[in-house]
Write an enzyme that holds these catalytic residues in place. Sequence first.
Site, PDB file in Angstrom:
ATOM      1  CE  LYS A 151      36.163  42.746  37.103  1.00  0.00           C
ATOM      2  NZ  LYS A 151      37.535  42.531  37.538  1.00  0.00           N
ATOM      3  CG  HIS A 163      43.663  46.616  34.994  1.00  0.00           C
ATOM      4  ND1 HIS A 163      43.803  47.881  35.522  1.00  0.00           N
ATOM      5  CD2 HIS A 163      42.748  45.998  35.767  1.00  0.00           C
ATOM      6  CE1 HIS A 163      43.027  48.001  36.582  1.00  0.00           C
ATOM      7  NE2 HIS A 163      42.368  46.875  36.745  1.00  0.00           N
TER       8      HIS A 163
HETATM    9  O1  GKR Z   1      35.718  48.094  38.118  1.00  0.00           O
HETATM   10  O2  GKR Z   1      35.030  46.829  39.736  1.00  0.00           O
HETATM   11  C1  GKR Z   1      35.808  47.103  38.806  1.00  0.00           C
HETATM   12  C2  GKR Z   1      36.913  46.134  38.501  1.00  0.00           C
HETATM   13  O3  GKR Z   1      36.855  45.031  39.364  1.00  0.00           O
HETATM   14  C3  GKR Z   1      38.239  46.793  38.583  1.00  0.00           C
HETATM   15  O4  GKR Z   1      38.385  47.464  39.792  1.00  0.00           O
HETATM   16  C4  GKR Z   1      39.380  45.852  38.420  1.00  0.00           C
HETATM   17  O5  GKR Z   1      40.571  46.547  38.598  1.00  0.00           O
HETATM   18  O6  GKR Z   1      38.980  45.835  36.066  1.00  0.00           O
HETATM   19  C5  GKR Z   1      39.540  45.263  37.115  1.00  0.00           C
HETATM   20  C6  GKR Z   1      40.261  43.988  36.941  1.00  0.00           C
HETATM   21  O7  GKR Z   1      40.651  43.390  37.950  1.00  0.00           O
HETATM   22  O8  GKR Z   1      40.469  43.564  35.844  1.00  0.00           O
HETATM   23 MG    MG Z   2      41.435  41.763  36.669  1.00  0.00          MG
END
Ligand code: GKR
Ligand code: MG
Length: 442
Positions: free
Chosen positions: A201, A337
Amino acid sequence: MSAALTDLRPIRIADLRIHSIAVADPPLRSSYGRHQPYALRTIIELISEDGVIGINETYGGEEPKKALLAVRDQLIGRDAFRVTGFLSSLVEGPSGDRSQTMHVPGENPLDATTRTFAAIEVACLDLIGKTIGQPVCDLIGGRVRDEVPFSAYPFYKHAGGGGEGDDAREDEFGEALTPESLTRQVARMIELYGFKDIKFKAGVLEPDLEIETVKEMRRAFGPDVPIRIDPNSAWTVETSIRVGETLRDELAGGGYLEDPTAGIDGMAAVRRGLIKLGIDTPLASNVAVTCFADIPEAVRHDAVQVILCDHHYWGGMRQVQQLARLCKTFGIGLSMHSNNHLGVSLMGMAHVAAATPHLTYACDTHYPWQTAQDEVVLGGRVPIVNGCVKIPDKPGLGVELDHDQLARLKERYEKCPYRKRDDEAEMRKHVDPGWKRILPRW
Ligand code: GKR
Ligand code: MG
């Protein structure tokens, strides 16, 4: 001879119970901001007239609860086998763009109906499976794999393990705001769970530091561990192309660049720029492409080469299987996802992945970010071994609820002040009082 009408054995729904819960979550960072000390989830129980209970887990907070309550009356007395029929108005959701660019997943009003449908569909499948003695993956067409691979999902994070006050969790992974500490976090996840892939991420630090983080991971884990990077639309087209060019070797061999920039047009421009440089790194998306209506334009412009499915908001398990078929038809890869979740969702993800032939990447999962203290599944955490979740020889999703734990998590929901996910508010509280999500940031 075909069965007479009287031979039909419906599984009639007698009740729906909805439980809002709060689960401790560490201060993870993304382009959305910073995670709250609690991730919100909803657990549902669908009870048949015979007293069998189908369960499921979905997004949390007040809106998903209200949406489920609103369909409750439409469920009572219905046959669990016929869910698509009696909730047909929810299956597809509204037509047109449902882009997630400016919404955290689970807070996008445009996919509220498909999220609600998915929550009920999976509970019906669990109910059917538990009634007739079959695992969910075999009800939706039959498994093509018994073990489903998941990826390590490292995040930059502040110190802290989640929860608040007396309820604070131990910080299992420590602060990670540098390439070295992020790489240590991944090493620990691999040690604990045996992951063979990394979904990283990004969209948090300067792009050059994130590039360095990927290079550091490559040095640490070698070329056999594929790396994907996901800045959630934080970059301009130019920055995306520069990152793709700089990391061409590191993202090759099973990696990809996920939602580097916003929108299908932006993604298409990144693709053209990379191809011009002779770089074929796939672009993946769960932000620019979030529903079937997005696919024609994405295909026309070659904007995505991988789509991330997620039964929680794509409208359930069967919609994910249809998405997979469509992806295969157009030569698009399929990944999965994740958002914060517990073991019930993990099993849902594993079952649909097990029964989806065209799944071309290890699935994402936030599961390592939650702890045994917050698990709602009877018997504790679902094991991830060698990076995989094994489909158990049990009916339905293969898990039951621990009702004492459920009561504790419900109490925590009642006590905590959070009613929706708001990562920007957390940034303003802890990091920078003037913080706003700006796209593109770099
Ligand atoms: O958990 O902050 C998070 C992620 O950024 C999540 O909200 C996203 O939906 O896992 C994510 C993604 O974009 O792959
Ligand atoms: Mg993503």
